[in-house]
Scaffold this motif. Sequence first.
Motif, PDB file in Angstrom:
ATOM      1  N   GLY A  56       3.184 -10.595  -1.107  1.00  0.00           N
ATOM      2  CA  GLY A  56       3.759  -9.474  -0.364  1.00  0.00           C
ATOM      3  C   GLY A  56       5.233  -9.675  -0.057  1.00  0.00           C
ATOM      4  N   GLY A 107       3.898 -12.344  -5.781  1.00  0.00           N
ATOM      5  CA  GLY A 107       3.234 -11.107  -6.179  1.00  0.00           C
ATOM      6  C   GLY A 107       1.772 -11.351  -6.436  1.00  0.00           C
ATOM      7  N   GLN A 160       0.196 -12.303  -8.976  1.00  0.00           N
ATOM      8  CA  GLN A 160      -0.272 -13.429  -9.798  1.00  0.00           C
ATOM      9  C   GLN A 160      -0.687 -14.624  -8.932  1.00  0.00           C
ATOM     10  OE1 GLN A 160       2.212 -14.356 -13.224  1.00  0.00           O
ATOM     11  NE2 GLN A 160       1.199 -16.336 -13.389  1.00  0.00           N
ATOM     12  N   ARG A 168       5.240  -4.916  -3.514  1.00  0.00           N
ATOM     13  CA  ARG A 168       6.557  -5.536  -3.380  1.00  0.00           C
ATOM     14  C   ARG A 168       7.630  -4.460  -3.493  1.00  0.00           C
ATOM     15  NH1 ARG A 168       6.992  -9.397  -7.966  1.00  0.00           N
ATOM     16  NH2 ARG A 168       5.375  -8.113  -8.888  1.00  0.00           N
ATOM     17  N   ARG A 223      10.395  -0.689  -9.790  1.00  0.00           N
ATOM     18  CA  ARG A 223       9.310  -0.272 -10.680  1.00  0.00           C
ATOM     19  C   ARG A 223       8.013   0.108  -9.945  1.00  0.00           C
ATOM     20  NH1 ARG A 223       4.812  -3.510 -11.756  1.00  0.00           N
ATOM     21  NH2 ARG A 223       5.093  -5.763 -11.599  1.00  0.00           N
ATOM     22  N   VAL A 276       3.893  -0.251   2.967  1.00  0.00           N
ATOM     23  CA  VAL A 276       3.593  -1.630   3.372  1.00  0.00           C
ATOM     24  C   VAL A 276       4.031  -2.577   2.258  1.00  0.00           C
ATOM     25  CG1 VAL A 276       1.697  -3.262   3.699  1.00  0.00           C
ATOM     26  CG2 VAL A 276       1.712  -1.113   4.969  1.00  0.00           C
ATOM     27  N   GLY A 277       4.758  -3.637   2.628  1.00  0.00           N
ATOM     28  CA  GLY A 277       5.168  -4.638   1.640  1.00  0.00           C
ATOM     29  C   GLY A 277       6.654  -4.876   1.687  1.00  0.00           C
ATOM     30  N   GLY A 311       7.096  -3.242   6.208  1.00  0.00           N
ATOM     31  CA  GLY A 311       7.379  -4.620   5.786  1.00  0.00           C
ATOM     32  C   GLY A 311       6.093  -5.329   5.398  1.00  0.00           C
ATOM     33  N   VAL A 341       2.728  -7.311   5.320  1.00  0.00           N
ATOM     34  CA  VAL A 341       1.587  -7.402   6.222  1.00  0.00           C
ATOM     35  C   VAL A 341       0.709  -8.553   5.731  1.00  0.00           C
ATOM     36  CG1 VAL A 341      -0.574  -6.225   6.834  1.00  0.00           C
ATOM     37  CG2 VAL A 341       1.573  -4.966   6.906  1.00  0.00           C
ATOM     38  N   ARG A 381      -2.329 -10.731   4.592  1.00  0.00           N
ATOM     39  CA  ARG A 381      -3.431 -10.258   3.761  1.00  0.00           C
ATOM     40  C   ARG A 381      -4.671  -9.854   4.572  1.00  0.00           C
ATOM     41  NH1 ARG A 381      -4.378  -9.284  -0.886  1.00  0.00           N
ATOM     42  NH2 ARG A 381      -6.265  -9.886  -1.976  1.00  0.00           N
ATOM     43  N   TYR A 387      -5.254   0.033   4.935  1.00  0.00           N
ATOM     44  CA  TYR A 387      -5.905   0.901   3.938  1.00  0.00           C
ATOM     45  C   TYR A 387      -6.844   1.899   4.644  1.00  0.00           C
ATOM     46  CZ  TYR A 387      -4.449  -2.074  -0.038  1.00  0.00           C
ATOM     47  OH  TYR A 387      -3.731  -2.752  -0.987  1.00  0.00           O
ATOM     48  N   GLU A 409       2.501  -1.023 -14.555  1.00  0.00           N
ATOM     49  CA  GLU A 409       1.697  -1.939 -13.752  1.00  0.00           C
ATOM     50  C   GLU A 409       0.692  -2.654 -14.642  1.00  0.00           C
ATOM     51  OE1 GLU A 409       1.593  -3.909 -11.189  1.00  0.00           O
ATOM     52  OE2 GLU A 409       1.809  -2.250  -9.772  1.00  0.00           O
ATOM     53  N   GLY A 420      -2.524  -4.076 -11.272  1.00  0.00           N
ATOM     54  CA  GLY A 420      -2.507  -3.190 -10.096  1.00  0.00           C
ATOM     55  C   GLY A 420      -3.669  -3.460  -9.166  1.00  0.00           C
ATOM     56  N   THR A 433      -3.568  -3.047  -5.741  1.00  0.00           N
ATOM     57  CA  THR A 433      -3.665  -2.244  -4.522  1.00  0.00           C
ATOM     58  C   THR A 433      -4.598  -1.022  -4.664  1.00  0.00           C
ATOM     59  OG1 THR A 433      -1.633  -1.042  -5.006  1.00  0.00           O
ATOM     60  CG2 THR A 433      -1.405  -3.031  -3.708  1.00  0.00           C
ATOM     61  N   GLU A 474      -8.038  -2.441  -4.059  1.00  0.00           N
ATOM     62  CA  GLU A 474      -8.263  -2.828  -2.661  1.00  0.00           C
ATOM     63  C   GLU A 474      -8.530  -1.582  -1.811  1.00  0.00           C
ATOM     64  OE1 GLU A 474      -5.431  -6.827  -2.968  1.00  0.00           O
ATOM     65  OE2 GLU A 474      -4.656  -5.062  -1.939  1.00  0.00           O
TER      66      GLU A 474
HETATM   67  N1  UDP Z   1       0.135  -7.553  -0.473  1.00  0.00           N
HETATM   68  C1  UDP Z   1      -0.007  -8.252   0.724  1.00  0.00           C
HETATM   69  N2  UDP Z   1       0.812  -7.921   1.770  1.00  0.00           N
HETATM   70  C2  UDP Z   1       1.746  -6.943   1.677  1.00  0.00           C
HETATM   71  C3  UDP Z   1       1.863  -6.223   0.456  1.00  0.00           C
HETATM   72  C4  UDP Z   1       1.051  -6.559  -0.602  1.00  0.00           C
HETATM   73  O1  UDP Z   1      -0.850  -9.152   0.858  1.00  0.00           O
HETATM   74  O2  UDP Z   1       2.448  -6.689   2.649  1.00  0.00           O
HETATM   75  C5  UDP Z   1      -0.761  -7.883  -1.589  1.00  0.00           C
HETATM   76  C6  UDP Z   1      -1.640  -6.713  -1.994  1.00  0.00           C
HETATM   77  O3  UDP Z   1      -2.780  -6.678  -1.188  1.00  0.00           O
HETATM   78  C7  UDP Z   1      -1.954  -7.002  -3.443  1.00  0.00           C
HETATM   79  C8  UDP Z   1      -0.747  -7.799  -3.921  1.00  0.00           C
HETATM   80  O4  UDP Z   1      -0.002  -8.162  -2.756  1.00  0.00           O
HETATM   81  O5  UDP Z   1      -3.126  -7.779  -3.556  1.00  0.00           O
HETATM   82  C9  UDP Z   1       0.125  -7.036  -4.878  1.00  0.00           C
HETATM   83  O6  UDP Z   1      -0.510  -6.944  -6.098  1.00  0.00           O
HETATM   84  P1  UDP Z   1      -0.196  -5.793  -7.161  1.00  0.00           P
HETATM   85  O7  UDP Z   1      -1.089  -6.007  -8.334  1.00  0.00           O
HETATM   86  O8  UDP Z   1      -0.307  -4.470  -6.487  1.00  0.00           O
HETATM   87  O9  UDP Z   1       1.316  -5.984  -7.555  1.00  0.00           O
HETATM   88  P2  UDP Z   1       2.174  -7.242  -8.074  1.00  0.00           P
HETATM   89  O10 UDP Z   1       2.756  -7.864  -6.856  1.00  0.00           O
HETATM   90  O11 UDP Z   1       1.242  -8.172  -8.809  1.00  0.00           O
HETATM   91  O12 UDP Z   1       3.214  -6.635  -8.959  1.00  0.00           O
END
Ligand code: UDP
Length: 405
Positions: A17, A22, A24, A221, A225, A246-247, A280, A282, A284, A291, A304, A307, A309, A312
């Motif tokens: 986040g 990210g 991964q 994030r 993109r 959020v993020g 900003g 949050v 996990r 949500y 993506e 993906g 989110t 989730e």
């Molecule tokens: N996430 C989080 N806190 C935040 C924003 C995102 O824990 O404030 C987590 C979200 O739950 C998701 C991951 O970050 O599991 C983002 O994964 P996504 O596949 O959407 O995008 P990536 O970051 O891999 O491009």
Amino acid sequence: MRIAMVSRHASPLATAGGQDAGGQHLHVAEQAAALVAEGHEVRVYTRRDSPTPPDTVSTEAGYQVWHVPAGPARPVPTDQLLPHLGEFGRWLAEQWQHGGWRPDVAHAHFWLSGMATLHAGRRTNTPVVLTYHDLGSAHRRRSGGRDPGPRGRIGYERAIGRAADRVVVQSHDELGELVRLGVPRSKLTLVPAGVDETLFGPTGPVAPRDPARPRLLTVGRMRDRKGFQDVIRALPAVPEAECVVVGGPPAELLPADAVARRLTALAESCGVADRVRLVGAVPRDELAAWYRSADVLVAAPWYEPFGRTPLEAMACGVPVVGTAVGGITDSVVDGLTGDLVPPRDPRALGGAVRRLLADRVRRFAYATAALDRIRVRYSFRHWAEQLTAVYASVSGIGQVATAAA
Ligand code: UDP
């Protein structure tokens, strides 16, 4: 089985986040945990990027993280890791040969890990499974033909896909991309990641909200993109609704963040600043409450690979309006668990969200179907079982046991 997971730059111990952590990192952490829950012994190898942590860390989930000395013990941008690959691969080979723990299978995450893992796998006769997460060829197409760094990446990706014993892909879109790249179809197995149903479910705390105002939520994030700007541009077409983002960096660092500032300026120029709220990052374990507080999750990336989110949100019983790109075309079933629209099209996005907000029955039907879909196709258990089947087929281990039984 003894399973080595190799993730050179994405440590499962890093938080998600933030600016650079990210999906991964989470993917690796959750896959390791799901495999342990299935009864496997798992070690995750990641590059040491700080002098402080111990060589090995045992996690609560039951897997170990090993910090591999390869290159400087400080963060190095992913595209500058190539020169340290040989060192990483030799270290793995030495460990698996003489370290008293020999994996039955090694699963590499991202192409750079794939190169180091193939090096070690060849020397120790260990079958290698590969997951790319992100492909240079997809980057090239998106950027109008410009090659992604480092030089030669796409060629390496092709070569390691051909050399690996199996490639686990995350979506049909990625499968097609790899076939076009020249990786044989027989090597590709589709195993989408699961969702942690202990964290994401329909019941539990709900983040505070104004009941009189429909809430759109978008999570990820703060990168261009991710398409947050398109969600804001769509907002004038969705009267009354608020958009919660959020993020990105933690709330206190948002004012200094370039993307956050651009989004705020855009909201002002679209006349919706009073309806856009940037929260900003949050933690996990608090995300599910966000949500659950939403009427619709909007996932509007331009691209993506997987993906997380949308899945989730679906696990929390929230309908999704998403862009028809990458993994989202698999997770969201258009007209059944949500609606898909073209990427970079705020008009289409706004229209889809407005129609869904106006139709309570359809939102309920989508939410119910989404919960079903998560249970049937995206549980941790299902994920671990499918991966186990892949590992069995390349190592012969589970298959022998089944045949004997
Ligand atoms: N996430 C989080 N806190 C935040 C924003 C995102 O824990 O404030 C987590 C979200 O739950 C998701 C991951 O970050 O599991 C983002 O994964 P996504 O596949 O959407 O995008 P990536 O970051 O891999 O491009």
